[in-house]
Motif scaffolding. Structure first.
Motif, mmCIF file in Angstrom:
data_model
loop_
_atom_site.group_PDB
_atom_site.id
_atom_site.type_symbol
_atom_site.label_atom_id
_atom_site.label_comp_id
_atom_site.label_asym_id
_atom_site.label_seq_id
_atom_site.Cartn_x
_atom_site.Cartn_y
_atom_site.Cartn_z
ATOM 1 N N ARG A 1 -2.970 -23.830 12.858
ATOM 2 C CA ARG A 1 -3.096 -22.734 11.981
ATOM 3 C C ARG A 1 -4.306 -21.606 12.513
ATOM 4 N NH1 ARG A 1 -3.428 -26.108 6.518
ATOM 5 N NH2 ARG A 1 -1.318 -26.871 6.466
ATOM 6 N N LEU A 2 -3.494 -20.611 13.356
ATOM 7 C CA LEU A 2 -4.521 -19.762 14.559
ATOM 8 C C LEU A 2 -4.140 -18.508 13.764
ATOM 9 C CD1 LEU A 2 -2.974 -21.506 17.615
ATOM 10 C CD2 LEU A 2 -5.333 -21.844 16.290
ATOM 11 N N PRO A 3 -5.220 -17.629 14.143
ATOM 12 C CA PRO A 3 -6.569 -18.017 14.638
ATOM 13 C C PRO A 3 -7.393 -19.062 13.632
ATOM 14 C CG PRO A 3 -6.871 -15.902 14.081
ATOM 15 C CD PRO A 3 -5.235 -15.991 13.826
ATOM 16 N N LEU A 4 -8.193 -19.803 14.320
ATOM 17 C CA LEU A 4 -9.067 -20.926 13.470
ATOM 18 C C LEU A 4 -10.303 -20.434 13.969
ATOM 19 C CD1 LEU A 4 -9.043 -23.455 11.654
ATOM 20 C CD2 LEU A 4 -9.313 -24.646 14.042
ATOM 21 N N VAL A 5 -11.211 -20.245 12.807
ATOM 22 C CA VAL A 5 -13.039 -20.092 13.069
ATOM 23 C C VAL A 5 -13.363 -21.357 12.398
ATOM 24 C CG1 VAL A 5 -14.779 -18.611 12.638
ATOM 25 C CG2 VAL A 5 -12.456 -17.625 13.131
ATOM 26 N N PRO A 6 -13.895 -22.214 13.166
ATOM 27 C CA PRO A 6 -14.379 -23.451 12.480
ATOM 28 C C PRO A 6 -15.804 -23.360 12.021
ATOM 29 C CG PRO A 6 -13.459 -23.743 14.887
ATOM 30 C CD PRO A 6 -13.712 -22.206 14.686
ATOM 31 N N GLY A 7 -16.370 -24.428 11.440
ATOM 32 C CA GLY A 7 -17.608 -24.355 11.060
ATOM 33 C C GLY A 7 -17.806 -24.546 9.654
ATOM 34 N N THR B 1 -8.651 -19.926 5.391
ATOM 35 C CA THR B 1 -9.962 -19.809 5.478
ATOM 36 C C THR B 1 -10.760 -19.857 6.740
ATOM 37 O OG1 THR B 1 -10.278 -22.316 4.692
ATOM 38 C CG2 THR B 1 -10.419 -20.545 2.953
ATOM 39 N N HIS B 2 -11.721 -19.004 6.947
ATOM 40 C CA HIS B 2 -12.430 -19.214 8.367
ATOM 41 C C HIS B 2 -13.740 -19.637 8.102
ATOM 42 C CE1 HIS B 2 -9.191 -17.267 10.667
ATOM 43 N NE2 HIS B 2 -9.237 -16.400 9.845
ATOM 44 N N GLY B 3 -14.381 -20.599 8.891
ATOM 45 C CA GLY B 3 -15.569 -21.117 8.752
ATOM 46 C C GLY B 3 -16.973 -20.154 9.380
ATOM 47 N N GLY B 4 -17.931 -20.956 9.775
ATOM 48 C CA GLY B 4 -19.246 -20.345 9.805
ATOM 49 C C GLY B 4 -19.601 -20.124 11.540
#
Length: 311
Positions: free
Chosen positions: A86-92, A156-159
């Motif tokens: 699932r992109l774009p993906l911002v992890p954290g 959702t996008h992470g940290g």
């Protein structure tokens, strides 16, 4: 949290959407464009991105992120290829920072307050696990990154970003005695170890064996010792009351928000500080490669001051 939970069930998702609508008001703040690092192409490297956070509501907290702990599941999710990505993906999901502003319903978290966010950012609040304070078992729980958010219909996008908007109920206060970068090492591996020790009642008179004396194992050993237990690292052959498994876990076995708050207070009181390497934005891809190669003595914490934008 390890891995990505399933999207919320239809009933749970409807409850989250209805609750969000009921909390919207004319004073709601506008969403921000936020600088981030994430994966744009399946299996590709982390690259600079600009994302938009959802519009904050009356019970929301806008957090300026200072540090974010790296987790091996960040790497696994970021390296996924094909239709599952699932992109774009911002992890954290080990996020630490300070409150920038809040809605009226979260005014107890004053601007500048030291806060954190763990593996979850929402749940239905109405099911039996939620009512029992075990929202991590809720079928409608929403992961901090890579999960469908029923409020917005987006993922959702992470940290790995400069800012995040989080419901008040999922915000963690960071005790004054706890270093912020240290705190960013705790909401994932720390809570898994703490929860494992807490439920069997580890304390004076207990013996705990930790098979892996590496980063997670060392943290588990420090926590157990602070609880008053005798610790064998690596685990001896004699019978042990508790043996800590420091390997990956499924998402439903992370600790609750309340337990994570308790963990932070415990580490501040007993000065339990996990080892970690601080890494900047330019070194993040190399840190991921080292995680893949198991070339990590402790863990990594990303310093968001090294990421441009939103300053």
């Amino acid at each position: 949290m390890i891995g990505r939970p399933k999207p919320p069930g239809l009933d749970a998702a409807a409850k989250i959407r209805a609750r969000a609508r009921s909390r919207q008001g004319p004073a709601a703040m506008m969403p921000d464009a936020v600088s981030a690092l994430g994966v744009r192409v399946a299996g590709g490297p982390l690259v600079p991105l600009e994302i938009r956070r959802r519009e904050p509501g009356p019970r929301d907290v806008v957090i300026d992120i200072l540090f974010c702990g790296l987790c091996d599941c960040d790497v696994r999710e970021g390296r996924k290829e094909g239709p599952a990505a699932r992109l774009p993906l911002v992890p954290g999901h080990q996020i630490v920072g300070v409150v920038a502003r809040t809605g009226a319903g979260a005014a107890d978290l004053e601007p500048g307050a030291r806060v954190g966010v763990g593996a979850l950012v929402d749940s239905c609040r109405e099911c039996a696990p939620c009512r029992a304070g075990q929202e991590q078992l809720c079928a409608g729980s929403v992961a901090t990154y890579g999960a469908l958010d029923p409020r917005t219909g987006d993922y959702t996008h992470g940290g790995y970003s400069k800012r995040i908007v989080v419901d008040r109920d999922f915000v963690l206060r960071i005790p004054a005695a706890l270093d912020l970068a240290v705190a960013a090492s705790l909401p994932c591996a720390g809570i898994r170890a703490y929860s494992t020790l807490l439920h069997p009642g580890v304390g004076p008179g207990s013996t705990v064996g930790v098979p892996d004396p590496g980063g997670r194992g060392a943290l588990a050993a420090r926590l157990a010792a602070a609880m008053g237990a005798a610790v064998n690292v690596p685990a001896a052959a004699d019978p042990l009351q508790v043996v800590i498994d420091t390997g990956p876990r499924v998402p439903s076995l992370v600790g609750s928000v309340a337990e994570t708050r308790q963990l932070l207070e415990f580490c501040a009181k007993h000065q339990v500080a996990p080892g970690f390497e601080l890494v900047g934005a330019q070194g993040l891809n190399k840190a991921w490669e080292r995680i893949l190669a198991a070339d990590v003595q402790h863990g990594f914490v990303l310093d968001l001051a090294t990421l441009g934008g939103n300053d």
